[in-house]
Design an enzyme around this catalytic site. Sequence first.
Site: not given
Ligand code: AP5
Ligand code: MG
Length: 229
Positions: A15, A88, A127, A160, A171
């Site tokens: 994402k 979410r 990552r 992270r 997660r």
């Molecule tokens: P990346 O692009 O970073 O993936 P992502 O989907 O953004 O993954 P996240 O870990 O950020 O998602 P998340 O939803 O758990 O975390 P968030 O920060 O939103 O890609 C991942 C890796 O793969 C990278 O190394 C990239 O280079 C690689 N990659 C990407 N595309 C690729 C491809 N096509 N092929 C190969 N490799 C690839 O949330 C974190 C925490 O915050 C949550 O757990 C929660 O506690 C809180 N939080 C955030 N939003 C909310 C909400 N709305 N409500 C409640 N709590 C929330």
């Molecule tokens: Mg992300």
Amino acid sequence: MSRRVVLLGAPGAGKGTQAQKLAESEHLVHLSTGDLLRAAVKAGTELGRQARAHMEAGQLVPDDLVFRVLFERLQAGADGFVLDGFPRNRAQAEELDRRLAAAGTPLDAVIDIEVPDAKLVARLTGRRICKSCGRNYHVDFLPPRRAGACDACGGELHQRADDSPHVVGERLAVYHEQTEPLKAYYRGQGLLTTVDGDKPVAEVTSALKAALAPGAPAPGVRANAGRRG
Ligand code: AP5
Ligand code: MG
């Protein structure tokens, strides 16, 4: 080009990687609730203090805290945004609908980036993120030109706090239980398109752009289904 977009997908689906690219090429505001919450934790605000334990455990942060970090910024970007990591759960999706309906600016598209769970663990544990500008890398799949340093700004790369294997497992469980049902919610609104995220980054970006382009196939069609293999 649709202007108000939600990217759905499991942790590690890509994402953030894709939202950053779409925002740059389509001139949209990229809003990641995860990034906003991590910034609050880093800044040591009261909200960040309350969010931190939930994030480190791999649990969702309570809705009221998430609404506070997001909605002020969403108003400023109402003409064009890509939401990454929000909504979410059902309550967040309904709150977003209410706010956008009140502003007369409903969502144009919801794109679900699909990747099998087995691939997600490797993506997350490998990552690396730039401490200065936030750009994403992966030690195997998207390495920086110089190990440990950001290609864009030269900043130091770090891992992270919630990318350790046991938190990643939690997660993913939270995603399947609370976030995945949003696919049906948006399918019911006729907004959902699915993109195969288990492809090279550039191919996924092309599929996303194709899904958002004027004259794209109706939502419900798998945008890059024919290219597997
Ligand atoms: P990346 O692009 O970073 O993936 P992502 O989907 O953004 O993954 P996240 O870990 O950020 O998602 P998340 O939803 O758990 O975390 P968030 O920060 O939103 O890609 C991942 C890796 O793969 C990278 O190394 C990239 O280079 C690689 N990659 C990407 N595309 C690729 C491809 N096509 N092929 C190969 N490799 C690839 O949330 C974190 C925490 O915050 C949550 O757990 C929660 O506690 C809180 N939080 C955030 N939003 C909310 C909400 N709305 N409500 C409640 N709590 C929330
Ligand atoms: Mg992300």
